[in-house]
Design a protein around this motif. Sequence first.
Motif, short mmCIF file in Angstrom:
data_model
loop_
_atom_site.label_atom_id
_atom_site.label_comp_id
_atom_site.label_asym_id
_atom_site.label_seq_id
_atom_site.Cartn_x
_atom_site.Cartn_y
_atom_site.Cartn_z
N ARG A 167 24.40 52.76 65.85
CA ARG A 167 23.58 52.16 66.99
C ARG A 167 24.15 51.12 67.97
O ARG A 167 23.94 51.32 69.17
CB ARG A 167 22.01 52.03 66.51
CG ARG A 167 21.21 53.07 66.00
CD ARG A 167 19.95 52.58 65.49
NE ARG A 167 18.96 53.90 65.20
CZ ARG A 167 17.66 53.65 64.62
NH1 ARG A 167 17.49 52.19 64.23
NH2 ARG A 167 16.95 54.66 64.57
N VAL A 195 26.89 52.71 69.84
CA VAL A 195 26.30 53.33 71.09
C VAL A 195 25.82 52.45 72.06
O VAL A 195 25.94 52.68 73.43
CB VAL A 195 25.40 54.67 70.61
CG1 VAL A 195 24.55 55.04 71.87
CG2 VAL A 195 25.72 55.55 69.78
N SER A 196 25.34 51.33 71.71
CA SER A 196 24.57 50.46 72.61
C SER A 196 25.72 49.60 73.31
O SER A 196 25.46 49.29 74.74
CB SER A 196 23.77 49.46 71.81
OG SER A 196 23.13 48.40 72.78
N TYR A 254 18.48 56.32 69.24
CA TYR A 254 19.07 55.45 70.07
C TYR A 254 18.30 54.68 71.15
O TYR A 254 18.75 53.72 71.93
CB TYR A 254 20.40 55.91 70.64
CG TYR A 254 21.23 56.53 69.62
CD1 TYR A 254 22.01 56.01 68.76
CD2 TYR A 254 21.28 58.11 69.42
CE1 TYR A 254 22.95 56.24 67.91
CE2 TYR A 254 22.33 58.54 68.50
CZ TYR A 254 22.98 57.88 67.66
OH TYR A 254 23.78 58.30 66.62
#
Length: 233
Positions: free
Chosen positions: A19, A22-23, A44
């Motif tokens: 996560r 991806v962030s 997400y």
Amino acid sequence: AGKRQAFTLAFMVFRFLDRRFVSRHVRNIAAISHTVRNRIWKNYQRHATVLYPPIHIDQYRNRGYGDYWLSVSRVDKWKRIDLLVEAFRQMPEKKLKIAGTIYPGYEYLKQSAPDNVEFLGTVGDADLQILYGSCRGFVTAAIDEDYGLTPLEAMACEKPVVAAKEGGYLETVVDGYTGILVDPSADAIRNAVCRIDSHPEDYGPAARRQAESFDYKIFKEQIATYVRTLTGA
């Protein structure tokens, strides 16, 4: 218990790192269906643009309504082939052909199948198009399928589809028009097949129109527009 705790801890760490990556590093996300888009949001909290994978509609045609139903799928625990086999066990007068690789541990389905169910194994593209074009209808019951391209390929051949009422099938099969969406049970599948089987051609025009909305030409325009929005061109 110790192994389970270690696995749970490792999973939590991986999920946190995933996560965070991806962030920090993923600016835009595209998904193959609204089903997948919803999963992305759940995991997400990120928006994703839906771009349905296309079919080349011109490659598919109706070759008539033969004497068998078709399923195209690998044979494993996610595809619920056992439900299809059981449904057709209850309909010995109707035939089912299943095209797809049988995964280890699921050979028993072929060995115990009734005479009206035939496992074809892996099938080449040319033979697969003939199978689609000549079947009476298509049946599939995969668990929460991401998208499900095979029903669209069948519908491109003007064939009705019986599919599990979940996942990507909700986005491609129009219940009552291009086929029937059912609960994932052998009885529900059997009832839908029996309902369609006497006049499968009634679903043909609507099935073809639905498939045409997923044609490559439409996808090409959508992907080009999406890329332009990303690049500002």
